[in-house]
Design a protein around this motif. Structure first.
Motif, mmCIF file in Angstrom:
data_model
loop_
_atom_site.group_PDB
_atom_site.id
_atom_site.type_symbol
_atom_site.label_atom_id
_atom_site.label_comp_id
_atom_site.label_asym_id
_atom_site.label_seq_id
_atom_site.Cartn_x
_atom_site.Cartn_y
_atom_site.Cartn_z
ATOM 1 N N ILE A 232 -10.347 12.667 -10.656
ATOM 2 C CA ILE A 232 -9.111 13.124 -10.266
ATOM 3 C C ILE A 232 -8.703 11.988 -9.416
ATOM 4 N N ALA A 233 -9.443 11.505 -8.594
ATOM 5 C CA ALA A 233 -9.096 10.549 -7.478
ATOM 6 C C ALA A 233 -8.744 9.240 -8.087
ATOM 7 N N LEU A 234 -9.504 8.816 -9.200
ATOM 8 C CA LEU A 234 -9.032 7.447 -10.226
ATOM 9 C C LEU A 234 -7.682 7.856 -10.802
ATOM 10 N N ARG A 235 -7.629 8.926 -11.182
ATOM 11 C CA ARG A 235 -6.251 9.274 -11.911
ATOM 12 C C ARG A 235 -4.986 9.389 -11.016
ATOM 13 N N LEU A 236 -5.120 9.522 -9.559
ATOM 14 C CA LEU A 236 -4.239 9.829 -8.760
ATOM 15 C C LEU A 236 -4.091 8.253 -8.406
ATOM 16 N N GLN A 237 -5.075 7.388 -8.230
ATOM 17 C CA GLN A 237 -5.045 6.031 -7.846
ATOM 18 C C GLN A 237 -4.137 5.225 -8.845
ATOM 19 N N GLN A 238 -4.299 5.626 -10.132
ATOM 20 C CA GLN A 238 -3.681 4.907 -11.513
ATOM 21 C C GLN A 238 -2.220 5.278 -11.263
ATOM 22 N N ARG B 114 12.677 -1.269 -8.583
ATOM 23 C CA ARG B 114 13.991 -0.733 -8.051
ATOM 24 C C ARG B 114 14.186 -1.422 -6.573
ATOM 25 N N ARG B 115 13.693 -2.471 -6.253
ATOM 26 C CA ARG B 115 13.617 -2.880 -4.906
ATOM 27 C C ARG B 115 13.524 -1.951 -3.782
ATOM 28 N N LEU B 116 12.434 -0.976 -3.953
ATOM 29 C CA LEU B 116 12.087 0.246 -2.988
ATOM 30 C C LEU B 116 10.342 -0.331 -2.625
ATOM 31 N N GLN B 117 9.942 0.155 -1.612
ATOM 32 C CA GLN B 117 8.478 0.012 -1.178
ATOM 33 C C GLN B 117 7.855 1.220 -0.998
ATOM 34 N N LEU B 118 6.810 1.529 -1.831
ATOM 35 C CA LEU B 118 5.781 2.500 -1.384
ATOM 36 C C LEU B 118 5.144 2.278 -0.044
ATOM 37 N N ASN B 119 5.304 3.135 0.904
ATOM 38 C CA ASN B 119 4.834 2.991 2.228
ATOM 39 C C ASN B 119 3.267 3.741 2.124
ATOM 40 N N ALA B 120 2.465 2.946 1.991
ATOM 41 C CA ALA B 120 0.867 3.467 1.811
ATOM 42 C C ALA B 120 0.412 3.829 3.277
ATOM 43 N N ALA B 121 1.159 3.335 4.338
ATOM 44 C CA ALA B 121 0.672 3.922 5.651
ATOM 45 C C ALA B 121 1.165 5.267 5.868
ATOM 46 N N LYS B 122 2.193 5.766 4.992
ATOM 47 C CA LYS B 122 2.719 7.002 5.290
ATOM 48 C C LYS B 122 2.339 7.842 4.271
ATOM 49 N N THR B 123 1.451 7.472 3.280
ATOM 50 C CA THR B 123 0.861 8.342 2.267
ATOM 51 C C THR B 123 -0.144 9.285 2.556
ATOM 52 N N GLU B 124 -0.218 10.203 2.417
ATOM 53 C CA GLU B 124 -1.355 11.291 2.866
ATOM 54 C C GLU B 124 -1.962 11.759 1.650
ATOM 55 N N ILE B 125 -3.426 12.162 1.674
ATOM 56 C CA ILE B 125 -3.740 13.108 0.677
ATOM 57 C C ILE B 125 -4.790 13.986 1.180
ATOM 58 N N VAL C 225 -8.718 7.713 -1.790
ATOM 59 C CA VAL C 225 -7.766 7.007 -2.750
ATOM 60 C C VAL C 225 -7.300 5.782 -2.210
ATOM 61 N N VAL C 226 -7.381 4.691 -3.134
ATOM 62 C CA VAL C 226 -6.974 3.200 -2.550
ATOM 63 C C VAL C 226 -5.507 3.046 -3.183
ATOM 64 N N ILE C 227 -4.627 2.484 -2.558
ATOM 65 C CA ILE C 227 -3.126 2.210 -3.061
ATOM 66 C C ILE C 227 -3.354 0.699 -2.388
ATOM 67 N N GLY C 228 -3.240 -0.085 -3.617
ATOM 68 C CA GLY C 228 -3.150 -1.737 -3.304
ATOM 69 C C GLY C 228 -4.214 -1.982 -2.541
ATOM 70 N N ASN C 229 -4.173 -2.652 -1.236
ATOM 71 C CA ASN C 229 -5.354 -2.810 -0.511
ATOM 72 C C ASN C 229 -5.640 -1.961 0.661
ATOM 73 N N HIS C 230 -4.695 -0.788 0.516
ATOM 74 C CA HIS C 230 -4.983 0.195 1.609
ATOM 75 C C HIS C 230 -5.684 1.497 1.053
ATOM 76 N N SER C 231 -6.522 1.905 2.063
ATOM 77 C CA SER C 231 -7.677 2.956 1.604
ATOM 78 C C SER C 231 -6.883 4.147 2.251
ATOM 79 N N VAL C 232 -6.615 5.411 1.579
ATOM 80 C CA VAL C 232 -6.053 6.531 2.329
ATOM 81 C C VAL C 232 -7.004 7.466 2.333
ATOM 82 N N GLN C 233 -7.629 7.776 3.547
ATOM 83 C CA GLN C 233 -8.519 8.844 3.856
ATOM 84 C C GLN C 233 -7.889 10.241 3.939
ATOM 85 N N PRO C 234 -8.668 11.271 3.396
ATOM 86 C CA PRO C 234 -8.237 12.357 3.407
ATOM 87 C C PRO C 234 -7.869 13.023 4.755
#
Length: 153
Positions: free
Chosen positions: A64-70, A82-93, A112-121
């Protein structure tokens, strides 16, 4: 002092705080649903805030974590087009479950890894004014509400 403003033609975008802003954004971002449907991930959106969720047995957390990452990678690509930016720093899991089940999960499976940012639960998150904790005991919400009440008194 009187200041006169001249009209300026707007070729794209919507002024922030305008009445049409939220409806225009929803129309702009309407096709993001296709990404979640392709990954078979349940979701709901509130203007520019989107949440994904689904239930899984403990033995499938890694997949599931891999599916989330994809899915998040596809959302990030969608944002880029669309010239938007996903803010990995504001992403929570957050993983919900009993404290015994949550302790049995390894940190690698829960991250979960987003780009080069690792999101800890997170142990608790705030959603529409309610503080949820991972074991759904509501201890964090009660503590925060009590703290605010004592401050007001």
């Amino acid at each position: 002092m009187v200041v006169y403003l001249s009209a300026v033609p707007v070729s794209c975008g919507v002024p922030q705080g305008s009445v049409l802003g939220p409806k225009t954004f929803i129309t702009y971002a309407e096709d993001i649903d296709n990404i979640f449907n392709n990954h078979q991930v349940q979701h709901h959106s509130f203007a520019d805030d989107t949440q994904m969720h689904f239930a899984t047995p403990r033995c499938l957390v890694h997949t599931i974590a891999l599916r989330l990452q994809q899915c998040i990678a596809d959302v990030s690509d969608w944002c880029g087009t669309r010239r938007l930016q996903l803010n990995a720093a504001k992403t929570e899991i957050m993983w919900f479950g009993s404290s015994v089940s949550l302790r049995a999960l390894s940190e690698i499976d829960k991250t979960v890894v987003i780009g080069n940012h690792s999101v800890q639960p997170s142990d608790s998150v705030r959603n529409i004014g309610v503080h949820f904790d991972s074991d759904l005991s509501m201890h964090v919400h009660i503590a925060k509400t009590t703290q605010i009440c004592f401050f007001q008194l």
